[in-house]
Design a protein around this motif. Structure first.
Motif, PDB file in Angstrom:
ATOM      1  N   VAL A   1      -8.205   0.072  -4.514  1.00  0.00           N
ATOM      2  CA  VAL A   1      -7.539   0.057  -5.816  1.00  0.00           C
ATOM      3  C   VAL A   1      -7.711   1.414  -6.501  1.00  0.00           C
ATOM      4  O   VAL A   1      -8.837   1.910  -6.640  1.00  0.00           O
ATOM      5  CB  VAL A   1      -8.096  -1.069  -6.701  1.00  0.00           C
ATOM      6  N   ASP A   2      -6.586   2.019  -6.899  1.00  0.00           N
ATOM      7  CA  ASP A   2      -6.575   3.264  -7.667  1.00  0.00           C
ATOM      8  C   ASP A   2      -7.154   4.462  -6.918  1.00  0.00           C
ATOM      9  O   ASP A   2      -7.667   5.398  -7.539  1.00  0.00           O
ATOM     10  CB  ASP A   2      -7.316   3.088  -9.010  1.00  0.00           C
ATOM     11  N   VAL A   3      -7.077   4.460  -5.604  1.00  0.00           N
ATOM     12  CA  VAL A   3      -7.545   5.622  -4.850  1.00  0.00           C
ATOM     13  C   VAL A   3      -6.412   6.636  -4.719  1.00  0.00           C
ATOM     14  O   VAL A   3      -5.233   6.316  -4.915  1.00  0.00           O
ATOM     15  CB  VAL A   3      -8.068   5.226  -3.451  1.00  0.00           C
ATOM     16  N   THR A   4      -6.773   7.853  -4.391  1.00  0.00           N
ATOM     17  CA  THR A   4      -5.812   8.922  -4.111  1.00  0.00           C
ATOM     18  C   THR A   4      -5.855   9.224  -2.622  1.00  0.00           C
ATOM     19  O   THR A   4      -6.945   9.429  -2.061  1.00  0.00           O
ATOM     20  CB  THR A   4      -6.133  10.183  -4.920  1.00  0.00           C
ATOM     21  N   ILE A   5      -4.685   9.252  -1.984  1.00  0.00           N
ATOM     22  CA  ILE A   5      -4.633   9.396  -0.536  1.00  0.00           C
ATOM     23  C   ILE A   5      -3.708  10.552  -0.160  1.00  0.00           C
ATOM     24  O   ILE A   5      -2.806  10.905  -0.921  1.00  0.00           O
ATOM     25  CB  ILE A   5      -4.160   8.098   0.143  1.00  0.00           C
ATOM     26  N   PRO A   6      -3.915  11.145   1.003  1.00  0.00           N
ATOM     27  CA  PRO A   6      -3.030  12.233   1.449  1.00  0.00           C
ATOM     28  C   PRO A   6      -1.861  11.704   2.259  1.00  0.00           C
ATOM     29  O   PRO A   6      -1.942  10.642   2.884  1.00  0.00           O
ATOM     30  CB  PRO A   6      -3.953  13.081   2.323  1.00  0.00           C
ATOM     31  N   VAL A   7      -0.774  12.455   2.271  1.00  0.00           N
ATOM     32  CA  VAL A   7       0.327  12.164   3.173  1.00  0.00           C
ATOM     33  C   VAL A   7      -0.181  12.306   4.610  1.00  0.00           C
ATOM     34  O   VAL A   7      -0.953  13.206   4.925  1.00  0.00           O
ATOM     35  CB  VAL A   7       1.506  13.127   2.922  1.00  0.00           C
TER      36      VAL A   7
END
Length: 500
Positions: free
Chosen positions: A47-53
């Motif tokens: 929840v609410d994490v930031t991920i890379p392409v």
């Protein structure tokens, strides 16, 4: 039985098998849904994490074991959608990657419905941010090791493609029986140059450079120990090591299980071209324990930690490491004469270990513990960040937990980092990834994705150790490497005192 009857029997069995597969694959759809104004309790917590392409799909389950079916709709803030329905959210890899590409710099909005006892509940939507910062890595390397103390149980060095779930063994100790395979260390995520150490009867230090494997003597009698905790100079000729006389003891308290400490340790620089260990008294003081070296990204500084030696094992908890640095001259292989103390334990009352500068030269991440340096057994171990421009340092509270955080590494563009943490169950170290902003603020970390995460992690009785990014796959022949380790042919090293 005639050929015709046999053919009909085979066809019937095939149809029955297909019917069973369809039944197994069938899951109910949300009906008569009850709205719940709460975020879904999912495993892993994404929840609410930031991920890379380019990252593998972040599949997840409901944390509640009694949930029978989960139905997930994913919509991109810039377009595109994705759907999953089953016992867990299993996203199609190609569709997932396409959705991330479409929403680079945007959001993914997840709508989760869960079925339990035949009743459906819809939870409040949650988001993931798709970063515009590239991961700049093909995958990661790591060691996986079980919780053993006196014997070398099964362990190995592995690489993992971050775009999917493919893992490959680089070397397992089943190929070198009764040996302990220590950590794989590349030069700034470059898999064409790496080093690792083997302990045991066939001890050696493996150096891979310019397409050639060299097996160095496991110990140099003049040095007094092995070549441990390596860190490459960016130029590729030199590699800094510590040499450690390591011991361990066991706690009777429930919170801590084991303490690893060094009866002695020093830091030195190894010249790969001449096979020479460059000994300098500045980082090999008799009454001090120098440890965990790291070069600056421009190669002009050698960072290391140092502590006044104590009486072991009785005063193990009085050993406090400060963070220092000294100049390094790549042309001569010499270190300078002036030591700068960047973090002084006399001021902080804490101990520093595993300094790792970002490759853009802006930050230095380290682990802080109450005492000692072997942080993976310290529940209080936290990640800290030193701003090399301002000299300010702070705890990375946005990624730390109540369990041990340690063994961190940077991506080659210094925008992402990974680390190990025991926050999942308090027992085993797992890998987490986070993005570092230009302001030195990190995003909420997410656990390394797996195809079936709950099943995978709940059954995995191994800890991840010393993970690092790799720009492309490591190319090696494990069988030949194991054979070479066991044949005991070693390249000798010489010791040169550069103070003379």
């Amino acid at each position: 039985m005639s050929h015709l009857k046999m053919k009909h029997l085979i066809q019937n069995i095939a149809l029955l098998s297909l019917f069973v597969i369809i039944l197994i694959g069938c899951h109910s759809k949300p009906t008569d849904v009850t709205e719940k104004d709460e975020l879904p309790d999912i495993y892993p917590d994404y929840v609410d994490v930031t991920i890379p392409v380019g990252i593998a799909p972040l599949n997840f389950s409901m944390a509640d074991e009694l949930v029978e079916t989960i139905d997930v709709d994913v919509k991109g803030s810039k377009g595109g959608s994705l759907h999953a329905n089953g016992s867990y959210a299993d996203f199609d890899i190609d569709e997932w990657h396409q959705l991330l590409e479409e929403n680079k710099g945007g959001k993914l909005i997840f709508t989760v419905c869960a079925e339990k006892d035949g009743r459906w509940t819809r939870y409040r939507d949650f988001q993931m941010t798709v970063s515009s910062e590239a991961l700049d890595a093909w995958g990661i390397t790591y060691r996986r090791i079980p919780p053993s103390y006196e014997i070398y149980s099964k362990m190995g060095l592995y690489q993992r493609d971050l775009s999917n779930y493919d893992e490959k063994a680089l070397l397992e100790n089943t190929q070198v029986p009764n040996q302990c395979i220590n950590c794989h260390t590349a030069n700034r995520t470059n898999p064409d140059q790496y080093v690792f150490h083997v302990r045991g009867q066939h001890g050696a230090t493996m150096v891979h450079r310019n397409g050639v494997d060299e097996l160095l003597e496991g110990k140099n009698d003049s040095l007094g120990g092995g070549m441990v905790y390596p860190y490459w100079h960016p130029g590729g000729r030199y590699c800094a090591f510590s040499t450690n006389s390591t011991a361990q003891m066991f706690h009777t308290a429930k919170v801590k299980r084991i303490e690893v400490y060094d009866n002695s340790s020093d830091v030195f620089v190894y010249d790969t071209q001449t096979h020479t260990i460059l000994k300098d008294t500045l980082t090999m003081k008799q009454l001090w324990a120098e440890n965990t070296p790291a070069f600056s990204p421009d190669g002009q500084w050698l960072y290391y930690t140092t502590a006044l030696r104590q009486f072991y094992p009785t005063d193990y908890d009085k050993e406090m490491y400060s963070l220092c640095r000294v100049n390094f001259d790549e042309k001569t292989g010499r270190i300078g004469t002036q030591v700068d103390t960047l973090i002084n334990t006399a001021v902080t009352g804490k101990s520093v270990t595993w300094p790792r500068p970002s490759y853009d030269g802006r930050f230095l991440m380290y682990t802080q513990v109450d005492y000692g340096y072997f942080s993976i057994w310290h529940p209080e171990a936290d990640l800290w960040l030193l701003d090399l421009k301002t000299g300010e340092t702070r705890a990375l509270d946005e990624v730390n937990s109540d369990c041990a955080e340690s063994l961190h590494s940077w991506s080659s563009n210094s925008r992402w980092f990974l680390f190990t943490s025991r926050r999942d169950d308090g027992l085993y170290s797992r890998i987490y990834l986070s993005m570092m902003g230009q302001d030195g603020k990190a995003t909420k970390p997410f656990m390394l994705p797996q195809r079936t995460p709950k099943q995978f992690y709940h059954r995995l009785l191994y800890s991840y150790n010393t993970p690092d990014f790799t720009s492309h796959p490591v190319k090696n022949n494990a069988r030949l490497m194991g054979r070479d380790i066991l044949n005991d042919q070693r390249t000798p090293t010489t010791l040169r005192d550069i103070n003379k």
